[in-house]
Design an enzyme around this catalytic site. Structure first.
Site: not given
Ligand SMILES: *Cc1c(COP(=O)(O)O)cnc(C)c1O
Length: 378
Positions: A46, A98, A170, A195
């Site tokens: 962890r 998001y 982000d 992604k």
């Molecule tokens: C998918 C996404 C998230 C969240 O990510 P997860 O891996 O699904 O928890 C946050 N910000 C953006 C821009 C995203 O496309």
């Protein structure tokens, strides 16, 4: 090292015993101490694991940061960053962030006394007006989702410095291959590695990256205390995926340009959203702060000419699915899918309608994708 090279080499060589070219997976919960209080750098997974460290070094290198912490989802990464705040603190963020981030900000953190203002971040004056004495953080997401509005990162950093705020970006939509916010003065970058960074639609993961040692230590403490770290196996998969980031991003972008150009002139597409097109309102800004335009394209389908069900049912290559950034092309309707959790009023205000379609272009041959779309649009 250039990004294509760093993606392949940074953090990777971890096997001193047999010199394996590929980073080993250490699927262990715990590590034997050499003697009381003496470890070889790890005690419990962890808190830290060598496979996870390999990925953290790689991603920190790609973003130009000094430390990274990999988490079990993008939302876990965002959660870790929000826990830097305390009850009474306030955050200014974009109104078209998001959907999952919006839900976390709207429904969870207010219960712990952290409040949020959602503003149009393309308007620096609106951001400045939203800042209060208790504001601590500017939350930037650019390009935005699903309409690909571009926020001026340098302008946001200037406001944050003037007001003494922490900046977080982000960077999921472009990946460090096409945008590096830390180089523009942002304090912290978060990603959903689910992604583009992993890129193969087979792992949920996230990362928090910073170039500030004080923040790096706080994030490490939070990820450990909250138990947000990813598994060694998931870290290994993302490390495998990230090595092809450069060639994949080039292919995603090639397909995005091809599809955006088709939709820009197609009679059943009322409007296309892709900052790479010269007539996009944010094209100049995107060209300045990004090194590419990415693989996401949105458009407004003319629902008077074609209904959504018929359109979707005719598609053969595009899967009707949420998420993005994988090698296969996806399509979704934000109104009923990714953004359904946001109130109708806020969706409309952000410019999202039932006709808004979001495409994540994969790495297939562009001509096959164009043919599929042309046939489905009829
Ligand atoms: C998918 C996404 C998230 C969240 O990510 P997860 O891996 O699904 O928890 C946050 N910000 C953006 C821009 C995203 O496309």
């Amino acid at each position: 090292m250039r990004p294509e090279t760093a993606a392949v080499h940074v953090g990777v060589a971890k096997d001193d015993t047999f010199n394996s070219v590929i980073t080993p997976i250490y699927p262990t919960t715990t590590f034997t101490f050499d003697s009381a209080g003496v470890t070889r750098g790890y005690d419990y997974t962890r808190s830290g694991n060598p496979t996870r460290t390999a990925l953290e070094e790689n991603l920190a290198g790609l973003e130009g940061g000094t430390s990274a912490r990999c988490t079990c989802s993008g939302m876990a990464a965002i959660t870790a960053v929000l826990f830097l705040l305390s009850a009474g603190d306030h955050v200014v963020c974009g109104h078209d962030i998001y959907g999952g981030t919006y839900r976390l900000f709207e429904t969870v953190f207010p219960r712990y006394g952290v409040t949020f203002s959602f503003v149009d971040m393309r308007d620096p004056d609106a951001v400045r007006r939203a800042v209060r004495p208790e504001t601590k953080m500017l939350w930037i997401e650019t390009p935005s989702n699903p309409l690909l509005n571009v926020v001026d990162i340098t302008a946001m950093v200037a406001i944050a410095r003037e007001k003494g705020l922490l900046t977080v970006a982000d960077n999921t939509f472009l990946s460090p291959y096409f945008q590096r916010p830390l180089e523009l003065g942002v304090d912290i970058v978060v990603h959903s590695t689910t992604k583009y960074l992993n890129g193969h639609s087979d792992v949920i993961g996230g990362v928090v990256i910073t170039g500030r040692d004080d923040l790096g230590e706080q994030i490490a403490t939070l990820v450990n205390a909250l138990g947000l770290g990813n598994s060694p196996f998931d870290a290994w998969l993302v490390l495998r995926g990230v090595k092809t980031l450069g060639p994949r991003m080039e292919a995603h972008q090639r397909n995005a340009f091809a599809v955006a150009r088709l939709l820009a002139t197609h009679p059943k597409s009322l409007r296309v959203y892709y900052p790479g097109l010269e007539d996009h309102s944010d094209h100049a800004l995107a060209s300045r702060q990004q090194t590419g335009f990415g693989g996401m394209v949105s458009f407004d389908l003319d629902l008077a000419a074609l209904d959504v069900e018929t359109f979707f049912s005719r598609l053969r290559l595009f899967s009707l699915a949420e998420s993005l950034g994988g090698v296969e092309s996806l399509i979704e309707q934000p109104w009923t899918m990714s953004h359904a959790g946001i109130s109708e009023e806020v969706r409309r205000a952000a410019g999202i309608t039932p006709g808004t379609m979001r495409l994540s272009l994969g790495i297939e041959h562009p001509d096959d994708l164009l043919e599929d779309l042309r046939t489905a649009l009829g």
